[in-house]
Scaffold this motif. Structure first.
Motif, PDB file in Angstrom:
ATOM      1  N   GLN A 123      46.540  40.227  45.218  1.00 36.67           N
ATOM      2  CA  GLN A 123      47.266  38.966  44.436  1.00 36.67           C
ATOM      3  C   GLN A 123      46.960  37.850  45.151  1.00 36.67           C
ATOM      4  O   GLN A 123      46.478  36.557  44.601  1.00 36.67           O
ATOM      5  CB  GLN A 123      48.490  39.093  43.920  1.00 36.67           C
ATOM      6  N   ARG A 124      47.168  37.753  46.534  1.00 35.76           N
ATOM      7  CA  ARG A 124      46.574  36.527  47.448  1.00 35.76           C
ATOM      8  C   ARG A 124      45.147  36.300  47.358  1.00 35.76           C
ATOM      9  O   ARG A 124      44.861  35.115  47.236  1.00 35.76           O
ATOM     10  CB  ARG A 124      47.352  36.689  48.718  1.00 35.76           C
ATOM     11  N   ALA A 125      44.435  37.266  47.372  1.00 33.21           N
ATOM     12  CA  ALA A 125      42.931  37.002  47.403  1.00 33.21           C
ATOM     13  C   ALA A 125      42.636  36.314  45.973  1.00 33.21           C
ATOM     14  O   ALA A 125      41.599  35.416  46.302  1.00 33.21           O
ATOM     15  CB  ALA A 125      42.241  38.454  47.764  1.00 33.21           C
ATOM     16  N   ARG A 126      43.293  37.095  45.021  1.00 32.39           N
ATOM     17  CA  ARG A 126      42.672  36.310  43.618  1.00 32.39           C
ATOM     18  C   ARG A 126      42.909  34.692  43.531  1.00 32.39           C
ATOM     19  O   ARG A 126      42.255  33.999  43.136  1.00 32.39           O
ATOM     20  CB  ARG A 126      43.356  37.098  42.590  1.00 32.39           C
ATOM     21  N   GLY A 127      44.420  34.559  44.048  1.00 30.71           N
ATOM     22  CA  GLY A 127      44.884  33.202  44.072  1.00 30.71           C
ATOM     23  C   GLY A 127      43.932  32.117  45.104  1.00 30.71           C
ATOM     24  O   GLY A 127      43.769  31.092  44.767  1.00 30.71           O
ATOM     25  N   ALA A 128      43.409  32.958  46.157  1.00 31.39           N
ATOM     26  CA  ALA A 128      42.609  31.991  47.035  1.00 31.39           C
ATOM     27  C   ALA A 128      41.112  32.088  46.576  1.00 31.39           C
ATOM     28  O   ALA A 128      40.346  31.660  47.353  1.00 31.39           O
ATOM     29  CB  ALA A 128      42.644  32.675  48.442  1.00 31.39           C
ATOM     30  N   GLY A 129      40.969  32.704  45.557  1.00 33.58           N
ATOM     31  CA  GLY A 129      39.312  32.844  45.130  1.00 33.58           C
ATOM     32  C   GLY A 129      38.346  33.768  45.959  1.00 33.58           C
ATOM     33  O   GLY A 129      37.242  33.515  46.008  1.00 33.58           O
ATOM     34  N   ARG A 130      39.062  34.569  46.539  1.00 35.25           N
ATOM     35  CA  ARG A 130      38.428  35.461  47.572  1.00 35.25           C
ATOM     36  C   ARG A 130      38.396  37.030  47.076  1.00 35.25           C
ATOM     37  O   ARG A 130      38.446  38.049  47.753  1.00 35.25           O
ATOM     38  CB  ARG A 130      39.018  35.511  48.876  1.00 35.25           C
ATOM     39  N   LEU A 131      38.673  37.310  45.791  1.00 36.49           N
ATOM     40  CA  LEU A 131      38.842  38.604  45.126  1.00 36.49           C
ATOM     41  C   LEU A 131      37.901  39.627  45.307  1.00 36.49           C
ATOM     42  O   LEU A 131      37.920  40.595  45.777  1.00 36.49           O
ATOM     43  CB  LEU A 131      39.404  38.428  43.620  1.00 36.49           C
ATOM     44  N   ASP A 132      36.354  39.049  45.266  1.00 35.60           N
ATOM     45  CA  ASP A 132      35.434  39.911  45.311  1.00 35.60           C
ATOM     46  C   ASP A 132      35.135  40.495  46.937  1.00 35.60           C
ATOM     47  O   ASP A 132      35.074  41.742  47.116  1.00 35.60           O
ATOM     48  CB  ASP A 132      34.155  39.137  45.091  1.00 35.60           C
ATOM     49  N   GLU A 133      35.524  39.557  47.775  1.00 31.31           N
ATOM     50  CA  GLU A 133      35.486  40.046  49.240  1.00 31.31           C
ATOM     51  C   GLU A 133      36.647  40.987  49.508  1.00 31.31           C
ATOM     52  O   GLU A 133      36.411  42.026  50.020  1.00 31.31           O
ATOM     53  CB  GLU A 133      35.620  38.777  50.207  1.00 31.31           C
ATOM     54  N   TYR A 134      37.699  40.918  48.904  1.00 34.21           N
ATOM     55  CA  TYR A 134      38.952  41.711  49.179  1.00 34.21           C
ATOM     56  C   TYR A 134      38.513  43.229  48.504  1.00 34.21           C
ATOM     57  O   TYR A 134      38.656  44.196  48.951  1.00 34.21           O
ATOM     58  CB  TYR A 134      40.240  41.285  48.651  1.00 34.21           C
TER      59      TYR A 134
ATOM     60  N   ASN B 290      35.793  44.600  47.831  1.00 32.44           N
ATOM     61  CA  ASN B 290      34.427  45.141  48.301  1.00 32.44           C
ATOM     62  C   ASN B 290      34.994  45.645  49.834  1.00 32.44           C
ATOM     63  O   ASN B 290      34.714  46.793  50.098  1.00 32.44           O
ATOM     64  CB  ASN B 290      33.585  44.129  48.747  1.00 32.44           C
ATOM     65  N   ARG B 291      36.152  45.176  50.362  1.00 31.54           N
ATOM     66  CA  ARG B 291      36.481  45.715  51.685  1.00 31.54           C
ATOM     67  C   ARG B 291      37.482  46.673  51.395  1.00 31.54           C
ATOM     68  O   ARG B 291      37.474  47.807  52.252  1.00 31.54           O
ATOM     69  CB  ARG B 291      36.865  44.420  52.586  1.00 31.54           C
ATOM     70  N   PHE B 292      38.588  46.310  50.707  1.00 31.51           N
ATOM     71  CA  PHE B 292      39.665  47.210  50.712  1.00 31.51           C
ATOM     72  C   PHE B 292      40.056  48.041  49.263  1.00 31.51           C
ATOM     73  O   PHE B 292      40.810  48.889  49.309  1.00 31.51           O
ATOM     74  CB  PHE B 292      41.189  46.285  50.961  1.00 31.51           C
ATOM     75  N   GLY B 293      39.234  47.508  48.344  1.00 33.42           N
ATOM     76  CA  GLY B 293      39.466  48.476  47.000  1.00 33.42           C
ATOM     77  C   GLY B 293      40.466  47.606  46.174  1.00 33.42           C
ATOM     78  O   GLY B 293      41.014  46.481  46.410  1.00 33.42           O
ATOM     79  N   ILE B 294      41.073  48.252  45.312  1.00 34.34           N
ATOM     80  CA  ILE B 294      41.946  47.751  44.552  1.00 34.34           C
ATOM     81  C   ILE B 294      43.136  48.813  44.165  1.00 34.34           C
ATOM     82  O   ILE B 294      42.976  49.960  44.392  1.00 34.34           O
ATOM     83  CB  ILE B 294      41.559  47.310  42.972  1.00 34.34           C
ATOM     84  N   THR B 295      44.435  48.575  43.543  1.00 34.50           N
ATOM     85  CA  THR B 295      45.514  49.686  43.498  1.00 34.50           C
ATOM     86  C   THR B 295      45.257  49.677  42.065  1.00 34.50           C
ATOM     87  O   THR B 295      44.569  49.168  41.137  1.00 34.50           O
ATOM     88  CB  THR B 295      46.884  49.097  43.747  1.00 34.50           C
ATOM     89  N   ALA B 296      45.778  51.048  41.550  1.00 34.96           N
ATOM     90  CA  ALA B 296      45.888  51.380  40.268  1.00 34.96           C
ATOM     91  C   ALA B 296      46.305  50.564  39.307  1.00 34.96           C
ATOM     92  O   ALA B 296      47.082  49.753  39.804  1.00 34.96           O
ATOM     93  CB  ALA B 296      46.587  52.809  40.173  1.00 34.96           C
ATOM     94  N   GLU B 297      45.840  50.281  38.046  1.00 38.65           N
ATOM     95  CA  GLU B 297      46.023  49.390  37.122  1.00 38.65           C
ATOM     96  C   GLU B 297      47.188  50.069  36.133  1.00 38.65           C
ATOM     97  O   GLU B 297      47.841  49.148  35.382  1.00 38.65           O
ATOM     98  CB  GLU B 297      44.817  48.865  36.426  1.00 38.65           C
ATOM     99  N   LEU B 298      47.544  51.220  36.213  1.00 39.04           N
ATOM    100  CA  LEU B 298      48.669  51.663  35.419  1.00 39.04           C
ATOM    101  C   LEU B 298      49.837  51.985  36.312  1.00 39.04           C
ATOM    102  O   LEU B 298      49.583  52.687  37.476  1.00 39.04           O
ATOM    103  CB  LEU B 298      48.076  52.937  34.536  1.00 39.04           C
ATOM    104  N   PRO B 299      51.065  52.098  35.675  1.00 47.37           N
ATOM    105  CA  PRO B 299      52.127  52.920  36.545  1.00 47.37           C
ATOM    106  C   PRO B 299      51.991  54.160  36.545  1.00 47.37           C
ATOM    107  O   PRO B 299      51.182  54.940  35.606  1.00 47.37           O
ATOM    108  CB  PRO B 299      53.359  52.473  35.582  1.00 47.37           C
ATOM    109  N   VAL B 300      52.442  55.191  37.705  1.00 47.22           N
ATOM    110  CA  VAL B 300      51.996  56.247  37.832  1.00 47.22           C
ATOM    111  C   VAL B 300      52.739  57.386  36.776  1.00 47.22           C
ATOM    112  O   VAL B 300      52.158  58.528  36.558  1.00 47.22           O
ATOM    113  CB  VAL B 300      52.727  56.863  39.260  1.00 47.22           C
ATOM    114  N   SER B 301      53.586  56.864  35.714  1.00 48.80           N
ATOM    115  CA  SER B 301      53.983  57.607  34.736  1.00 48.80           C
ATOM    116  C   SER B 301      52.917  57.618  33.598  1.00 48.80           C
ATOM    117  O   SER B 301      53.135  58.551  32.904  1.00 48.80           O
ATOM    118  CB  SER B 301      55.231  56.717  34.043  1.00 48.80           C
TER     119      SER B 301
END
Length: 100
Positions: free
Chosen positions: A45-56, A58-69
């Motif tokens: 979320q911080r990377a998105r706010g700073a305009g660095r989402l692609d960089e984040y 590419n390096r770390f990936g993303i978390t799941a977009e759905l709750p585990v349930s």
């Protein structure tokens, strides 16, 4: 918790909040188990706010977009926070160093 998806030969280690949303996620792939992701929702979320989402991403990936349930085809194993932290710390160190 952790879950294994045999179709991708990947272990998913996740830390979830009280509602089941993933707040940190590690993905370990294949027989050698190198980390292919070690993402934090707050960092993303911080990377998105700073305009660095692609960089984040590419390096770390993303978390799941759905709750585990709402996940299908998984058999989660509960972990202690210490067990998760050990995997998280190792994955983040390996990603920081980069491929050999």
């Amino acid at each position: 918790m952790r879950c294994y998806w045999d179709e991708e030969d990947t272990w998913f280690y996740v830390e979830v909040d009280a509602e089941g949303w993933v707040i940190r996620q590690v993905e370990l792939e294949g027989p050698e188990l190198p980390p292919i992701a070690a993402a934090s929702l707050a960092e993303w979320q911080r990377a998105r706010g700073a305009g660095r989402l692609d960089e984040y991403d590419n390096r770390f990936g993303i978390t799941a977009e759905l709750p585990v349930s709402e996940w299908e085809g998984h058999d989660p194993e509960e972990l202690t926070l210490d067990e998760f932290e050990e995997v998280w710390d190792s994955a983040r160190r390996q990603i920081a160093v980069g491929p050999s």
